[in-house]
Structures are given as C-alpha cells and as structure tokens.
Design an enzyme around this catalytic site. Structure first.
Site, mmCIF file in Angstrom:
data_model
loop_
_atom_site.group_PDB
_atom_site.id
_atom_site.type_symbol
_atom_site.label_atom_id
_atom_site.label_comp_id
_atom_site.label_asym_id
_atom_site.label_seq_id
_atom_site.Cartn_x
_atom_site.Cartn_y
_atom_site.Cartn_z
ATOM 1 C CE1 TYR A 48 -16.449 -14.530 16.896
ATOM 2 C CE2 TYR A 48 -16.505 -16.753 15.978
ATOM 3 C CZ TYR A 48 -15.774 -15.774 16.638
ATOM 4 O OH TYR A 48 -14.600 -15.782 16.870
ATOM 5 C CG HIS A 108 5.789 6.575 4.687
ATOM 6 N ND1 HIS A 108 6.292 5.351 4.940
ATOM 7 C CD2 HIS A 108 4.623 6.577 4.131
ATOM 8 C CE1 HIS A 108 5.131 4.412 4.539
ATOM 9 N NE2 HIS A 108 4.320 5.258 4.061
ATOM 10 C CB ALA A 127 -4.551 -3.693 -4.585
ATOM 11 C CG PHE A 159 1.857 -1.267 -1.039
ATOM 12 C CD1 PHE A 159 2.103 -0.001 -1.827
ATOM 13 C CD2 PHE A 159 1.274 -1.516 -0.070
ATOM 14 C CE1 PHE A 159 1.740 0.959 -1.156
ATOM 15 C CE2 PHE A 159 0.985 -0.374 0.841
ATOM 16 C CZ PHE A 159 0.962 0.975 -0.046
ATOM 17 C CG ASP A 160 4.295 1.137 1.842
ATOM 18 O OD1 ASP A 160 3.392 0.582 1.465
ATOM 19 O OD2 ASP A 160 4.338 2.421 2.480
ATOM 20 C CE LYS A 185 -5.037 0.150 -1.735
ATOM 21 N NZ LYS A 185 -4.852 -0.415 -0.383
ATOM 22 C CG ASP A 215 -0.761 -6.502 -3.827
ATOM 23 O OD1 ASP A 215 -1.854 -6.158 -4.082
ATOM 24 O OD2 ASP A 215 0.183 -6.054 -3.093
HETATM 25 N N1 F0G Z 1 -0.753 -3.890 -1.857
HETATM 26 C C1 F0G Z 1 -1.057 -2.901 -2.768
HETATM 27 C C2 F0G Z 1 -0.452 -2.931 -4.053
HETATM 28 C C3 F0G Z 1 -1.393 -1.694 -2.103
HETATM 29 O O1 F0G Z 1 -1.459 -0.628 -2.779
HETATM 30 C C4 F0G Z 1 -1.615 -1.655 -0.878
HETATM 31 C C5 F0G Z 1 -2.135 -0.485 -0.019
HETATM 32 C C6 F0G Z 1 -1.609 -2.882 -0.132
HETATM 33 C C7 F0G Z 1 -1.367 -4.003 -0.465
HETATM 34 C C8 F0G Z 1 -2.126 -3.022 1.302
HETATM 35 O O2 F0G Z 1 -3.407 -2.965 1.507
HETATM 36 O O3 F0G Z 1 -3.907 -0.791 2.992
HETATM 37 O O4 F0G Z 1 -5.502 -2.594 2.599
HETATM 38 O O5 F0G Z 1 -3.688 -3.089 3.943
HETATM 39 N N2 F0G Z 1 -2.014 0.724 -0.719
HETATM 40 C C9 F0G Z 1 -2.560 1.797 0.038
HETATM 41 C C10 F0G Z 1 -2.103 3.155 -1.039
HETATM 42 C C11 F0G Z 1 -2.516 2.166 1.467
HETATM 43 O O6 F0G Z 1 -2.388 4.255 -0.417
HETATM 44 O O7 F0G Z 1 -1.375 2.984 -1.905
HETATM 45 P P1 F0G Z 1 -4.223 -2.266 2.976
#
Ligand code: F0G
Length: 457
Positions: A71, A449, A216, A123-124, A257, A214
């Site tokens: 833990y 969506h 990713a 990102f969304d 990613k 960010d």
């Molecule tokens: N930032 C970026 C640039 C992303 O593409 C994503 C996720 C996230 C943050 C959020 O990360 O999914 O681990 O919580 N993108 C995926 C996509 C979902 O399909 O582009 P997460």
C-alpha cells in the site's frame, strides 16, 4: 542502407471478426448511431483510440511479475519514479490512474473560479476539468493549426501574440498555468516545435507563469522535432525529450499513450511546494501517493514502457504506420488533415461531405458509415464532441470537424491499413454527394459524445 523496419514479431494473437453487413447495420442501429455504445466484439478494426490499446512487450510482461503491491512505499513506485527522473528529469512524481485524474488532482489545487489556462487546443477532458473548477481554457494555437490543408511542420505551436493577449486580459493572478499539449491531439496529433516550447517558456518565466506539458504523446512529439526541426537531426530521442522537459515546470501524463500501458498516469513536477500540496489531494481522489490508483504491476509495466517508447526504431515504425495510412488515403483522394500527425489520421468531415450542413454532424456521420461499410470503429473529434458553450449554451463550432482513425501502438499491420483505406475510399466514392446528415435523438448533458444517440435526417 537505413530502412524503417518493423522492430518486433508477433508472439500472441487476438482473434477479430468481421460481422456481415446486415449484422453491422443492426448493431449500429441498436447503438443509436454512436460507436461508443457498440460492443468491441462487434468491431473488426478498432481505431477509436490509441489510449490504452497498445500491445505490451515481453519485457513489460516480465517486469509486471516484479510488481510490489504494498500500500505504501511500493518498490514498483520507486522504479517508476526512477524512469521518470531518467527520461523527463522531473524530480517529484504523483501517480494517478490515468490522464484525467492528473488533471483533476492538479486543477483541484491550482484553479479557482474565474481563472484561465491558456494553451494550444486543450484535450476535451482537460478543458472539462478546467471548466469544472470554474475556470476557462483559452485556445492560443497558431492560425495554421486551425486549417486542415495548410502545410506547416508544427501545427500544434502556440501563437505568442495570443498568449500575450491572454496575459494582458487576465494578468498573472488569473492565469492558473499555461499548458502545452504535446502532441496536440485535438488539433490533429500535430507536434509543437522546440523553438516554440522555448519561446513560450521564456515568456512564462518573464511573466512568472507556471508552464506545464500535457505529455500524453511526448515521445511522438520528440520524434517530429528530430525529423522536422533544424539542428535536431542527429540528436537522440532521449536528449530531445530531456531538452523539451527542461523548459517546463512539470507535466500531466496519460501513460495510456506514450507510457505503453493499458491504464496509468502521473503528475511530475519540479516545484516541491506544489508537490506537497498535491499529495493529500492524490490520497483523496486516487489512493496513497505511492500508487495513486495503480497496481504495482501497472507501475512496473509503465516504467518499462517509458524506456521503450523513446527508442528510435519503435518511433520510426510507429509514426511510419500512421504516415502509411495517411498516404494510402491521399492516393485515394480522401480529404485528410495534412501533414499527417503522430497517432492518427484525421479525415476532414467538412470536405468529405461537402453538402452536409455543419449542424448535421458530417464527421459523426462518416464514423457511422465506416462501421456500416467495413466494421471499422473511428471517432468524431468535431462538432459533437465540442459540445455547448458553458456560458451561452450554444453549440460550439470547432475549427475543424474531424473523423479520427487512431492507430493503437504495435497492434495492426499494413494489411489492416490497406483494408481501412479501401473501406474509407468506398464510402467516399459512394456517398460524397450526400446532403443530409444526423441529428440528436437524445442529447446527453455535459460531455455528450460518449452517450448521446442520433438519428438520420
Ligand atoms: N490529454 C490528452 C492530450 C489526451 O489525448 C487524453 C486522452 C487525455 C489528456 C486524458 O487522458 O484518457 O488517460 O484520462 N485521450 C484519449 C483519446 C482518450 O482517445 O484521445 P486519459
């Protein structure tokens, strides 16, 4: 001779099945014309996302056997922390279960009502978390990044004038932080140049603003810098990554990613004070600050994944696959966003269905048609995803209305991509003059969506 060769062979296979046309029609109808509502077993080629969908390596699987599930103070965490020190040179690591969790933990501390986060197209989930805290995301992407056809090597770059305007309007105290997304997913997987990162960093230092990535798809961004930016051709990916991170104070990371894992993420920071502030928040939302919602196995797979993702051979093959699909579509005269980005090929919905009005979701219609035609699951990154303006309640009209064919890492072969290109072409030749699209049957409030349903007009 240097060739871009496939740096792996296949040891374990996963069967996939193409349903009949009639079955596909039925499945998508039952799903309310929303591919998120399909069962994955009804999909033949799944290009919904590159997130958590990659194949693990034998080294990752063997490292997972070392997973320490304690833990607190897990050995797996320390191995992960060491990998992040090694690759990103950031000293403080807060583990979380995925990227949006990193956003939640960070924004809980940094964002207060009325604050803003300028950056390239957020990102969304990033935007949604900022708004959830009462803040606003300000899109400062360069003009070229908003156009599907303009050739520019770094369409993810930030426009310094727009950033300065934001600063003039909101001032230091209202800017929670500045965020550079590498690569810029919502803008088409487009990279950001080292020069731009450095300029934004200089600006932020001068104005005492916190600059974060960010991260990713940080390794893919580094590969584009190596291939496209003057002075980087002979530099290793590892050294480019190190330089990129030297200009920021930290990052949020979705390791699904460029961490090459099915689930996982982290925040990595330079600022010790912020790190101490974030620890209790991590405990509140995610778990103890040496596991943050992940298992020890998970963290070990990620530590190994971070080393594999910065390998030259891996990246050349990975970005090469995406470029291959892009080229096959261009040969078939399908309108795509160019230059092709890192993790996906984006089809321009507005040019694909020229006669379909914007409010009838051309890119979403294309997603539905690709499933009907060939069992392919793509995803809309356009008007449906953009949602409604939180202040006016009106539909946001994004710069681009895109259908994204997202490439999972180390999963599909060129034969799969030939098939995808043929299916897209077949929809294009049969339907490009179509003049009616989709409307909502049931529109979900908020992030809409994933769950809304549609009907054809
Ligand atoms: N930032 C970026 C640039 C992303 O593409 C994503 C996720 C996230 C943050 C959020 O990360 O999914 O681990 O919580 N993108 C995926 C996509 C979902 O399909 O582009 P997460």
């Amino acid at each position: 001779m240097t060739r871009n060769v496939v740096p792996y062979r296949i040891k374990v296979v996963e069967p996939i099945e193409l349903l009949s046309r009639e079955e596909r029609e039925e499945r998508i109808r039952d799903a309310g014309l929303n591919v998120f509502r399909l069962k994955s077993k009804h999909v033949y080629i799944d290009l919904l996302t590159d997130s958590g969908t990659g194949a693990l390596s034998q080294e990752q699987l063997s490292q997972m056997m070392l997973g320490d599930e304690s833990y607190a103070g897990s050995e797996s965490f320390f191995r992960l922390e060491e990998a992040i020190h090694d690759i990103m040179c950031l000293p403080h690591v807060i583990p979380v279960h995925q990227g949006r969790a990193a956003e939640q933990v960070l924004d809980h501390i940094l964002i207060k009502d009325g604050m803003v986060v300028p950056g390239n197209t957020h990102f969304d989930t990033t935007k949604a978390h900022i708004e959830f805290r009462g803040g606003r995301a300000i899109d400062c992407t360069i003009e070229e990044g908003r156009d599907a056809t303009i050739e520019h090597p770094f369409k993810g770059n930030i426009d310094l004038n727009l950033l300065e305007k934001s600063y003039d309007k909101y001032g230091k105290d209202k800017i929670a932080y500045v965020l550079i997304t590498v690569t810029c997913n919502s803008g088409g997987g487009q990279p950001v140049s080292m020069e731009n990162i450095k300029e934004v960093s200089d600006f932020c230092r001068d104005k005492h603003l916190r600059l974060l990535f960010d991260a990713a798809r940080f390794a893919e961004n580094a590969f584009f810098i190596q291939q496209r930016e003057k002075g980087y051709k002979n530099k290793s990916i590892r050294s480019i990554v190190r330089e990129m991170f030297s200009y920021v104070q930290g990052c949020t990371m979705s390791a699904k990613k460029d961490g090459l894992v099915p689930i996982g993420g982290f925040l990595a920071l330079r600022d010790e004070e912020l790190y101490e502030d974030l620890k209790p928040t991590d405990i509140l939302f995610e778990g103890f600050y040496t596991y943050g919602g992940m298992s020890g196995m998970n963290m070990d797979a990620m530590a190994q994944g971070l080393y594999e993702v910065v390998e030259q051979g891996y990246l050349a093959h990975r970005i090469g696959q995406t470029a291959y699909l892009g080229n096959e579509l261009l040969k078939r005269e399908v309108p795509i966003v160019t230059p092709v980005g890192g993790h996906a090929v984006f089809i321009d919905g507005r040019r694909f269905y020229k006669n379909i009005p914007e409010d009838q979701f051309p890119a979403q219609l294309l997603v539905v048609e690709l499933y009907r035609e060939g069992g392919i699951r793509a995803v809309e990154i356009g008007s449906c995803l953009a949602g409604r303006d939180p202040d006016t309640g009106k539909n946001v009209r994004p710069a681009l209305d895109l259908c994204r064919l997202t490439i999972p890492r180390r999963v599909y072969t060129l034969e799969h991509f030939d098939y995808v290109a043929d299916v897209v072409h077949s929809v294009y030749s049969g339907q490009k003059d179509r003049s009616t699209g989709l409307t909502f049957e049931i529109e979900t409030k908020g992030i809409r969506h994933f769950t809304s349903t549609f009907k054809e007009i």
